[in-house]
Design an enzyme around this catalytic site. Structure first.
Site, PDB file in Angstrom:
ATOM      1  N   ASP A  61       0.610  -1.445  -0.018  1.00  0.00           N
ATOM      2  CA  ASP A  61       0.448   0.257  -0.430  1.00  0.00           C
ATOM      3  C   ASP A  61       0.553   1.327  -0.319  1.00  0.00           C
ATOM      4  O   ASP A  61       1.387   1.444   0.607  1.00  0.00           O
ATOM      5  CB  ASP A  61      -1.087   0.214   1.107  1.00  0.00           C
ATOM      6  CG  ASP A  61      -1.341   0.894   1.156  1.00  0.00           C
ATOM      7  OD1 ASP A  61      -1.522   2.097   1.096  1.00  0.00           O
ATOM      8  OD2 ASP A  61      -2.645   0.852   1.574  1.00  0.00           O
ATOM      9  N   HIS A  62       0.934   1.765  -0.959  1.00  0.00           N
ATOM     10  CA  HIS A  62       1.834   2.567  -1.629  1.00  0.00           C
ATOM     11  C   HIS A  62       1.519   4.628  -0.171  1.00  0.00           C
ATOM     12  O   HIS A  62       2.729   4.944  -0.401  1.00  0.00           O
ATOM     13  CB  HIS A  62       2.257   3.497  -2.903  1.00  0.00           C
ATOM     14  CG  HIS A  62       1.320   4.258  -3.477  1.00  0.00           C
ATOM     15  ND1 HIS A  62       0.378   3.928  -3.963  1.00  0.00           N
ATOM     16  CD2 HIS A  62       0.997   5.288  -3.209  1.00  0.00           C
ATOM     17  CE1 HIS A  62      -0.761   4.355  -4.078  1.00  0.00           C
ATOM     18  NE2 HIS A  62       0.150   6.006  -3.951  1.00  0.00           N
TER      19      HIS A  62
ATOM     20  N   HIS B  36      -6.107   2.520   1.502  1.00  0.00           N
ATOM     21  CA  HIS B  36      -5.370   3.759   1.916  1.00  0.00           C
ATOM     22  C   HIS B  36      -5.628   4.653   3.055  1.00  0.00           C
ATOM     23  O   HIS B  36      -5.201   4.727   4.321  1.00  0.00           O
ATOM     24  CB  HIS B  36      -5.002   5.053   1.087  1.00  0.00           C
ATOM     25  CG  HIS B  36      -4.214   4.140  -0.714  1.00  0.00           C
ATOM     26  ND1 HIS B  36      -3.940   3.602  -0.668  1.00  0.00           N
ATOM     27  CD2 HIS B  36      -5.009   4.289  -1.449  1.00  0.00           C
ATOM     28  CE1 HIS B  36      -3.319   2.953  -1.973  1.00  0.00           C
ATOM     29  NE2 HIS B  36      -4.865   3.781  -2.887  1.00  0.00           N
TER      30      HIS B  36
END
Ligand code: NAD
Length: 484
Positions: A177-178, A240
């Site tokens: 999950d950047h 996110h």
């Protein structure tokens, strides 16, 4: 301040989907910047593996273009790019067939870190995992990196976890999950757990509410058909925003180690109450001056998918009893902005006059733009005239506070890929975390789907639908302004 770059061990990194959009826009430009920083050992190699029938020279040429376009103007040095491209190799591979696997095996070195980035559609994850094992390409120490979306509900996420678990141990699986790779997100943990100042106040006694906003200016044009099957809840909240909520709300882990941190995040997800439909606002953008409506973008005139969602979420535990977490995310909004806002309560007793009422302290953790942390304090306005208050920011915009070191900050993908090579899973989601997030999300989606609810429409270039403002107003609170 000098930035410290710690070289990683020698590695072979295979990128499945090496010709795709994500590889070209993020992964390879990111690796190039790590190469420039001196973090990549001399012999390390990056192997593109994808469906297109091309050779290494052609892939290098296309990655040269990608670096030109996406790596940033300040790193366009021909000799450096040539040096980086020498490490690149390409093998045409059919993920679901036989072609290319023997050649890939022939390219891999023994006794170096081996990592496999699955930058392909999730429907290919199982086929690739199986072939990596059956061809003896991946071993027990190899790592695999998988991209979002990780399932579209609990059932599909469980299936995906089960498929990967047939071939790899959980300690080998890196679910990206950047958002977790962003500097400020990690700074949230530093602010909370490396300072004594905030943690005693970090609870229902002193915090009034929390706001988490991820606003985008772009619409879904270009990937409308994909997005229409997903929507803001699945595309942004389940992953996110959930991760940002977890890091804000979690208990202090006993160590900064993968399972200590992930155990605490999981407890937060499991403590989330179901959200009543009155506390959820879903929206869809209308046609604007500078772009089509969501319905046009998605090419589905009857779409009920939300491009915006706002919700009031409760974390049911002692620390957060009665503290609402307001989440909102949307497309075609006024500005591109992501932030977490901790709004503290008023002092319990005002010793000043009504007119001189102090304002609440607000701590803002800004992910974009201008990553940084800002604390609003009330102080006395200088000069005579009695006790007049002003609100001043204690602003720690990284670029200002840290100078050159901040300019050198790796982007989220770069950092996370280097963490994979180091074998550090702290900033990656564990399988049970992802499943718990879906278990919370699924009934909310089922509720509005079963009722056939339509999202309300909102004007592009705004803060979303009026109803989202009302969601806050009815609690006597306001969203923070969305601004770049
Ligand atoms: P893309 O369509 O641009 O690229 C897909 C890649 O997969 C290509 O390299 C193609 O050759 C390869 N491929 C497809 N079928 C194959 C097969 N049978 N055998 C071997 N290779 C095959 O996709 P993308 O945008 O790069 O996305 C890749 C993954 O990353 C997807 O799961 C996507 O959801 C995810 N993702 C993408 C982004 C982004 O910004 N593009 C962001 C987050 C997550």
């Amino acid at each position: 301040m000098v930035s410290r770059v710690i070289p990683v061990d020698d590695f072979d990194l295979v990128i499945f989907g090496g010709t795709g959009d994500l590889a070209r826009r993020k992964i390879l430009p990111g690796l190039y910047r790590r190469f420039l920083s001196g973090q990549m050992p001399e012999a390390s190699r990056i192997i593109g593996a994808a469906r297109s029938d091309m050779d290494s020279a052609a892939w290098r040429a296309s990655i040269r273009d990608a670096i030109k376009e996406f790596a940033g103007a300040n790193v366009q040095d021909k000799a450096s790019i040539d040096g980086f491209l020498e490490r690149l190799h390409y093998v045409p591979v059919d993920a679901t067939g036989k072609a290319g696997w023997k050649e890939l095996k022939g390219l891999m070195r023994k006794d170096v870190v081996s990592a496999f980035y699955f930058s392909v559609a999730p429907s290919l994850f199982g086929a690739i995992a199986e072939r990596l094992k059956t061809h003896g390409i991946a071993g027990n120490a190899s790592r695999i990196v998988v991209e979002k979306p990780f399932g579209r509900d609990l059932e599909t996420a469980k299936d995906l976890n089960a498929t990967l678990a047939e071939y790899f141990d959980e300690t080998q699986i890196y679910r990206i999950d950047h958002y977790l790779g962003k500097e400020t997100v990690q700074n949230l943990m530093a602010v909370r757990f490396a300072n004594i100042l905030f943690e005693p106040l970090w609870n229902a006694q002193y915090i009034d509410h929390v706001q988490i906003t991820v606003a985008e200016t772009v619409g879904v044009g270009g990937r409308g058909a994909y997005y229409d099957k997903s929507g803001a809840m699945r595309d942004m909240v389940q992953n996110h925003l959930m991760q940002l909520l977890c890091l804000t709300a979690m208990e202090p882990p006993s160590h900064f180690e993968p399972d200590s941190v992930r155990d605490e995040k999981l407890k937060v997800i499991r403590a989330l109450d179901p959200v009543p439909s009155d506390d959820i606002v879903r929206g869809q953008y209308r046609e604007g001056l500078d772009g089509p409506s969501y319905l046009e973008d998605s090419e589905n005139p009857d779409s009920r998918t939300e491009s915006f969602i706002a919700m009031k979420v409760k974390v049911s535990n002692w620390r957060w009893n009665g503290v609402p977490f307001y989440l909102r995310t949307g497309k075609r909004m006024k500005a591109r902005m992501s932030e977490i806002v901790i709004s503290f309560k008023e002092p319990p007793h005002n010793i000043f006059t009504e007119a001189d009422h102090p304002r609440c302290n607000i701590l803002t953790i800004r992910l974009q733009p201008d990553e940084g942390i800002d604390l609003r304090m009330t102080i006395k306005e200088p000069g005579p005239g009695g006790m007049r208050f002003v609100e001043v920011p204690m602003d720690m915009t990284f670029a200002d506070a840290l100078g050159a070191a901040a300019a050198d900050v790796p982007d989220a993908y770069e950092r996370l890929i280097m963490d994979v090579i180091r074998g550090n899973q702290t900033l990656f989601m564990r399988g049970d975390e992802v499943e718990a997030a879906w278990a919370w999300t699924d009934p909310l989606i089922a509720d509005w789907t079963n009722k056939g609810d339509r999202p309300v429409s909102y004007d592009a270039g705004t803060a979303g639908p009026e109803d989202a403002l009302i969601l806050m107003h009815r609690d006597g609170r306001r969203w923070r302004e969305i601004s770049a």
